[in-house]
Design a protein around this motif. Structure first.
Motif, PDB file in Angstrom:
ATOM      1  N   LYS A  45       0.831  -1.214   0.000  1.00 15.93           N
ATOM      2  CA  LYS A  45       0.000   0.000   0.000  1.00 15.93           C
ATOM      3  C   LYS A  45       0.864   1.262   0.000  1.00 15.93           C
ATOM      4  O   LYS A  45       0.448   2.296  -0.514  1.00 15.93           O
ATOM      5  N   TYR A  46       2.083   1.171   0.546  1.00 18.00           N
ATOM      6  CA  TYR A  46       2.956   2.345   0.572  1.00 18.00           C
ATOM      7  C   TYR A  46       3.426   2.713  -0.835  1.00 18.00           C
ATOM      8  O   TYR A  46       3.567   3.890  -1.156  1.00 18.00           O
ATOM      9  N   ALA A  47       3.642   1.721  -1.673  1.00 20.53           N
ATOM     10  CA  ALA A  47       3.996   2.003  -3.072  1.00 20.53           C
ATOM     11  C   ALA A  47       2.833   2.705  -3.768  1.00 20.53           C
ATOM     12  O   ALA A  47       3.043   3.628  -4.572  1.00 20.53           O
ATOM     13  N   PRO A 113       8.778  -0.741  -0.863  1.00 20.76           N
ATOM     14  CA  PRO A 113       8.411  -0.450   0.533  1.00 20.76           C
ATOM     15  C   PRO A 113       9.110  -1.433   1.470  1.00 20.76           C
ATOM     16  O   PRO A 113       9.054  -2.646   1.254  1.00 20.76           O
ATOM     17  N   ILE A 114       9.813  -0.899   2.470  1.00 19.76           N
ATOM     18  CA  ILE A 114      10.502  -1.769   3.416  1.00 19.76           C
ATOM     19  C   ILE A 114      10.184  -1.352   4.846  1.00 19.76           C
ATOM     20  O   ILE A 114       9.880  -0.194   5.120  1.00 19.76           O
ATOM     21  N   LEU A 115      10.247  -2.319   5.730  1.00 17.88           N
ATOM     22  CA  LEU A 115      10.071  -2.082   7.153  1.00 17.88           C
ATOM     23  C   LEU A 115      11.430  -2.263   7.810  1.00 17.88           C
ATOM     24  O   LEU A 115      12.010  -3.349   7.771  1.00 17.88           O
ATOM     25  N   TRP A 128       9.738   2.601   5.323  1.00 13.94           N
ATOM     26  CA  TRP A 128      10.372   3.472   4.338  1.00 13.94           C
ATOM     27  C   TRP A 128       9.889   3.038   2.961  1.00 13.94           C
ATOM     28  O   TRP A 128       9.762   1.846   2.691  1.00 13.94           O
ATOM     29  N   LEU A 129       9.630   4.004   2.111  1.00 14.71           N
ATOM     30  CA  LEU A 129       9.319   3.728   0.708  1.00 14.71           C
ATOM     31  C   LEU A 129      10.473   4.280  -0.108  1.00 14.71           C
ATOM     32  O   LEU A 129      10.726   5.487  -0.112  1.00 14.71           O
ATOM     33  N   THR A 151      14.082   8.941  -4.384  1.00 11.78           N
ATOM     34  CA  THR A 151      13.426   9.560  -3.233  1.00 11.78           C
ATOM     35  C   THR A 151      13.114   8.493  -2.193  1.00 11.78           C
ATOM     36  O   THR A 151      12.606   7.425  -2.525  1.00 11.78           O
ATOM     37  N   ASP A 152      13.423   8.814  -0.940  1.00 13.25           N
ATOM     38  CA  ASP A 152      13.096   7.948   0.195  1.00 13.25           C
ATOM     39  C   ASP A 152      12.048   8.658   1.042  1.00 13.25           C
ATOM     40  O   ASP A 152      12.230   9.826   1.393  1.00 13.25           O
TER      41      ASP A 152
END
Length: 179
Positions: A45-47, A113-115, A128-129, A151-152
Motif C-alpha cells: 500500500k505504501y507504493a 516499501p521496506i520495514l 520506508w518507501l 526519493t526515500d
C-alpha cells in the motif's frame, strides 16, 4: 545375499540420516523465523501512496499531493537544503509548480516499501518507501531537464510521511532554469 543385505542396510541408514537432517533443519528454521530481521518488505500500500503522489504532482494538484505529509514533516535534498514542516513544504512546492515548472512527468518508476526493524546507521525504524523514477520537467522559460531521481519516504505511525530524502542532480536543474 550378503551384498543385498549390505545395500539394504546402507539405504536404511541413509534414509534415517536424511530424516534426521530434515528434523534439525526444521528446528533451525522455526528458531530463525522467530528472530526479527533487520529489514523486510512492507505492505505494498505504501507504493500505491507514492504512485498517487507522483500523479498528483504531474497534474499540478498540490493540495492532494500534500495529503500524504505529516505536520512535522522534513524534506531534505542530498545537497543539504531542507524544508521543515508541512506548511513550508506546501509553500515551496506550490510556488514551484505554479510559477517555475510548466509540466513534469515521471516514467519507469520503481517502488520498494521496506520495514526497518533494526536501523543500521542513522535511518529511523519503521516503514520506508524507496523510489526511483525518470523525471522530465519543462520549465516556464522553455527549457527542459531529464534525470533519474531517487526519493526515500519515511512514514509515521499513522501512515503520514514525516521525512523525505531526495537525491537529485541540482546542476541539471540549474542549467535548465538558466535563460
Amino acid at each position: 545375499m550378503k551384498k543385498i543385505a549390505f545395500i539394504v542396510i546402507c539405504a536404511v541408514l541413509l534414509l534415517n540420516c536424511k530424516k534426521e537432517d530434515t528434523k534439525e533443519t526444521s528446528k533451525v528454521v522455526s528458531i530463525t523465523d522467530s528472530i526479527k530481521k533487520p529489514a523486510e518488505f512492507a505492505d505494498p500500500k505504501y507504493a500505491e501512496i507514492g504512485k498517487k503522489s507522483l500523479v498528483d504532482m504531474e497534474k499540478g494538484d498540490m493540495d492532494s499531493w500534500m495529503d500524504i505529509y505529516a505536520d512535522n514533516a522534513v524534506y531534505v535534498w542530498n545537497s543539504g537544503d531542507s524544508l521543515v514542516g508541512k506548511a513550508a513544504i506546501a509553500s515551496y512546492w506550490k510556488q514551484r509548480r505554479a510559477n517555475v515548472i510548466e509540466s513534469i512527468s515521471f516514467k519507469n518508476t520503481i517502488w520498494l516499501p521496506i520495514l526497518v526493524n533494526q536501523p543500521q546507521s542513522i535511518e529511523s525504524k519503521g516503514v520506508w518507501l524507496l523510489s526511483w523514477y525518470k523525471t522530465t520537467a519543462k520549465y516556464r522559460n522553455g527549457n527542459e531537464m531529464t534525470q533519474w531521481i531517487h526519493t526515500d519516504y519515511h512514514f509515521d505511525s499513522i501512515d503520514k510521511v514525516d521525512r523525505v530524502i531526495q537525491y537529485i542532480d541540482k546542476a541539471l536543474i540549474n542549467k535548465a532554469m538558466s535563460k
